[in-house]
Design a protein around this motif. Structure first.
Motif, short mmCIF file in Angstrom:
data_model
loop_
_atom_site.label_atom_id
_atom_site.label_comp_id
_atom_site.label_asym_id
_atom_site.label_seq_id
_atom_site.Cartn_x
_atom_site.Cartn_y
_atom_site.Cartn_z
N ARG A 155 55.75 44.66 16.34
CA ARG A 155 54.69 45.66 16.42
C ARG A 155 53.91 45.46 17.70
NH1 ARG A 155 53.76 48.05 11.35
NH2 ARG A 155 51.74 48.83 12.06
N ILE A 156 53.33 46.56 18.20
CA ILE A 156 52.41 46.45 19.33
C ILE A 156 51.00 46.66 18.81
CG2 ILE A 156 54.08 47.17 21.07
CD1 ILE A 156 51.34 49.58 20.25
N THR A 157 50.02 46.06 19.51
CA THR A 157 48.62 46.24 19.17
C THR A 157 47.88 46.77 20.39
OG1 THR A 157 48.69 44.43 17.57
CG2 THR A 157 46.51 45.11 18.34
N ILE A 158 47.09 47.83 20.20
CA ILE A 158 46.34 48.46 21.29
C ILE A 158 45.20 47.54 21.73
CG2 ILE A 158 45.03 50.49 21.97
CD1 ILE A 158 47.97 51.05 21.36
N LEU A 159 45.03 47.39 23.04
CA LEU A 159 44.00 46.51 23.60
C LEU A 159 42.74 47.25 24.02
CD1 LEU A 159 46.24 44.18 25.82
CD2 LEU A 159 45.39 43.75 23.50
N HIS A 160 42.86 48.55 24.32
CA HIS A 160 41.71 49.29 24.86
C HIS A 160 41.59 50.65 24.17
CE1 HIS A 160 41.72 46.35 28.09
NE2 HIS A 160 42.99 46.61 28.27
N ASP A 161 40.35 51.08 23.97
CA ASP A 161 40.11 52.42 23.43
C ASP A 161 40.66 53.48 24.38
OD1 ASP A 161 38.85 51.41 21.20
OD2 ASP A 161 36.82 51.67 21.99
N GLY A 162 41.22 54.55 23.80
CA GLY A 162 41.69 55.67 24.62
C GLY A 162 43.02 55.44 25.30
N THR A 163 43.83 54.50 24.80
CA THR A 163 45.14 54.23 25.40
C THR A 163 46.10 55.39 25.13
OG1 THR A 163 44.89 51.83 25.24
CG2 THR A 163 47.13 52.68 25.38
N ASN A 164 46.79 55.83 26.18
CA ASN A 164 47.70 56.99 26.05
C ASN A 164 49.03 56.61 25.41
OD1 ASN A 164 45.91 58.77 27.30
ND2 ASN A 164 46.64 58.21 29.34
N ILE A 165 49.45 57.41 24.44
CA ILE A 165 50.81 57.34 23.89
C ILE A 165 51.51 58.61 24.37
CG2 ILE A 165 52.23 57.30 21.81
CD1 ILE A 165 49.94 55.82 20.42
N ALA A 188 45.15 56.26 21.37
CA ALA A 188 44.89 55.25 20.34
C ALA A 188 43.72 54.37 20.75
CB ALA A 188 46.14 54.40 20.12
N ASN A 189 43.13 53.72 19.78
CA ASN A 189 41.97 52.86 20.03
C ASN A 189 42.29 51.38 19.83
OD1 ASN A 189 40.16 54.99 20.63
ND2 ASN A 189 39.90 55.41 18.44
N GLU A 190 41.43 50.54 20.37
CA GLU A 190 41.62 49.09 20.30
C GLU A 190 41.82 48.63 18.86
OE1 GLU A 190 39.28 44.94 21.52
OE2 GLU A 190 38.43 46.89 22.05
N GLY A 191 42.83 47.79 18.65
CA GLY A 191 43.09 47.23 17.33
C GLY A 191 44.14 47.96 16.53
N GLU A 192 44.45 49.22 16.88
CA GLU A 192 45.49 49.95 16.16
C GLU A 192 46.85 49.33 16.44
OE1 GLU A 192 45.35 54.31 15.78
OE2 GLU A 192 43.61 54.24 17.13
N SER A 193 47.73 49.37 15.42
CA SER A 193 49.03 48.72 15.53
C SER A 193 50.14 49.69 15.14
CB SER A 193 49.07 47.49 14.63
OG SER A 193 50.31 46.84 14.71
N PHE A 194 51.28 49.60 15.85
CA PHE A 194 52.41 50.51 15.59
C PHE A 194 53.72 49.71 15.62
CE2 PHE A 194 49.07 52.85 17.71
CZ PHE A 194 48.94 54.01 16.94
#
Length: 579
Positions: free
Chosen positions: A326-336, A350-356
């Protein structure tokens, strides 16, 4: 009359000297010898005080007084400074007193504290610290600390998020009488917890392939010891016994590097020493494969290990390398994005802390599964991962500075104080302060850095230029702070002399001016010795006016010093990138 008056004065002096109470002075109690290779001397008894001098192993100094874990020592002339007692040995009356029973220790004072590869926010994140997690301070400057932490190794953190503490080796301590019942190999990135429970506090992480000692088992949890720290880990992710996973049948096949810049290490572990690097698109014969690490000959006659999940191997799909990760987002507003490119359309942010979950790996991009079941792509260098490997390293500024030779020239020094600010700031002290911050950043990026002076010493101008020639430097940067009779003048200026130096001056100036937001006074041709007589690429930077009282306050602040060092660093990286 004069004789009688003088006699009266002498009598009063003797009376007061004998009968009035005297201020208690602290006499010198011996000497200290520097025990480490390079030690910082500071203006006060704390790492937060300004650096005044650097001394070398073996140098001896007289003790003035002691305060806590710090010793005030006599420097040259009437100058004094403070040194930490854990980096010296102390002598008194001819005998040596060991002070190494005390050491510097610290801990994080916030959760998710980012650990970076260098002293600055432009350096990549290599791990995180939990609140209360113990670290050892290895080096420091006024804004950043170089630390060592279990499961992360060495890195840099912002010093405001670290609390210092002192421990003594002779303090009462329960003796460790526990006996290891076996060993194990970690089979995946694994949390170390304080208690044997999935809700236990995470106190560190273990990389895949790490060897641990096992002390007990409780339900499905193992009590382990790693780097003198005991913790609990899930037994599902530890292979009992000390044997690594069997070699993969990929040995002998060809692997193509998919990461922009991939480290090669001395052994198959993220904790192993980095001995080289390889670049995207390079092909290597895989000599062996253990625990998803591949053994390659990365240079003629030089063999090392690299992370196998960054190689496309013959007849192997990258999806097998990312299974259950899984990946975890490090910064708010990260582009997918829709496709693996920064030019592709943005599907969502996506925002910081979200995981996919990761579906596959496409060069430096992860294909991830979104909550609605569709897929998208995210840049691997701006996320963290768990499972089969760490995040992808995107070559940043450090990639352009690695192996470059740079001479930093802090203007003035010693008997040459340079300009004096309205508030008493000495130019020679401020230039050295800036130079040391810049030096730390460049060294962390892998540059070969030389300072024309690293202390308050005088060096003639020809000697400064000679250093550029001797070291065959790629860039020479002379640092100064300006002064004028007109106290209203302010701003930053860059100077070059030869036309071939103009490009360096432009890159460094525009980056530094943008970072600091000082008034721009532009780039000019200047008849200064260190650029005129320099046959190498060189620039002289006037980084603001200390004769302007308002600007002096800005220039001497810690925030500005960090900004100006970052601007100079980025400017040098830009110059080498575009060269």
């Amino acid at each position: 009359m004069i004789k009688r008056f003088n006699l009266l004065v002498i009598c009063f002096t003797l009376f007061f000297a004998v009968f009035l109470p005297q201020e208690k002075s602290v006499a010198a109690t011996g000497s200290v010898t520097i025990a480490e290779s390079t030690v910082n001397i500071r203006s006060g008894p704390s790492l937060s005080y300004q650096l005044v001098k650097q001394v070398k192993k073996g140098e001896k100094f007289t003790i003035i007084k002691e305060q806590g874990d710090w010793i005030q020592i006599q420097l040259s002339g009437s100058k004094s400074g403070w040194v930490a007692n854990w980096v010296v040995t102390k002598s008194a009356n001819g005998s040596t007193i060991t002070t190494s029973n005390k050491k510097s220790a610290a801990q994080a004072n916030t959760n998710q504290l980012r650990v970076r590869s260098g002293p600055g926010t432009s350096f990549r994140i290599i791990g995180y610290l939990s609140k209360g997690q113990a670290v050892t301070v290895l080096d420091d400057n006024e804004n950043w600390l170089k630390i060592s932490a279990s499961s992360i190794g060495e890195g840099w953190v912002a010093r405001e998020y670290i609390d210092f503490k002192t421990t003594t080796s002779n303090s009462s301590k329960e003796e460790d009488t526990s006996i290891s019942i076996g060993t194990g190999i970690v089979t995946d990135t694994l949390n170390m917890r304080k208690e044997p429970s999935a809700t236990g506090t995470v106190i560190g992480k273990l990389a895949k392939g790490t060897s641990v000692s096992i002390y007990s088992k409780k339900n499905n949890w193992l009590e382990i010891k790693y780097r003198d720290q005991k913790a609990w880990v899930s037994a599902d992710y530890v292979q009992m016994g000390n044997q690594s996973q069997p070699s993969n049948t990929n040995a002998g096949s060809i692997g193509t590097v998919t990461a922009s810049n991939l480290s090669v290490r001395s052994s198959s572990s993220l904790n192993a020493e980095i001995i080289g690097s390889v670049s995207k698109g390079q092909k290597f014969t895989i000599l062996d494969e253990v625990n998803n690490w591949v053994k390659i000959e990365f240079q003629p006659g030089k063999i090392g290990w690299a992370a196998g999940w960054y190689f496309n191997k013959d007849k192997e799909s990258s999806s097998s390398l990312t299974k259950n990760s899984r990946i975890t987002i490090l910064h708010d507003g990260t582009n997918i994005r829709k496709d693996p490119s920064v030019q592709s359309n943005v599907l969502l942010r996506a925002n910081e802390g979200e995981s996919f979950p990761i579906k596959s790996l496409s060069n430096d991009w992860y294909e991830i599964i979104l909550p609605n079941g569709t897929t998208g792509y995210i840049a691997g260098w701006i996320v963290s991962t768990n499972g089969t490997g760490p995040g992808i390293d995107k070559q940043g500024a450090e990639g352009h500075l690695k192996y470059k030779t740079i001479v930093i020239d802090p203007g003035h020094g010693g008997i040459d104080t340079g300009a004096t600010g309205t508030g008493g700031t000495l130019e020679k002290e401020l230039t050295l302060r800036t130079a040391q911050l810049l030096s730390d950043k460049l060294k962390a990026a892998g540059a070969n850095v030389f300072l024309t002076r690293s202390s308050d010493s005088y060096l003639p101008l020809p000697s400064r230029v000679r250093m550029a020639s001797v070291h065959q430097t790629d860039a020479f940067i002379s640092l100064h702070y300006d002064s004028s009779i007109d106290r209203n003048i302010r701003g930053m200026t860059a100077y070059y002399y030869h036309s071939y130096q103009k490009k360096l001056a432009e890159s460094v100036y525009y980056s530094t001016n943008a970072q600091t937001k000082l008034k721009s006074r532009g780039i000019r041709s200047g008849d200064y010795h260190v650029v005129r007589e320099n046959k190498r690429q060189a620039v002289l930077m006037e980084l603001g006016y200390i004769s302007n009282s308002a600007e002096e306050m800005t220039l001497t602040s810690g925030q500005f010093q960090e900004s100006v060092a970052t601007g100079l660093y980025n400017g040098l990286a830009t110059y080498f990138k575009e060269k």
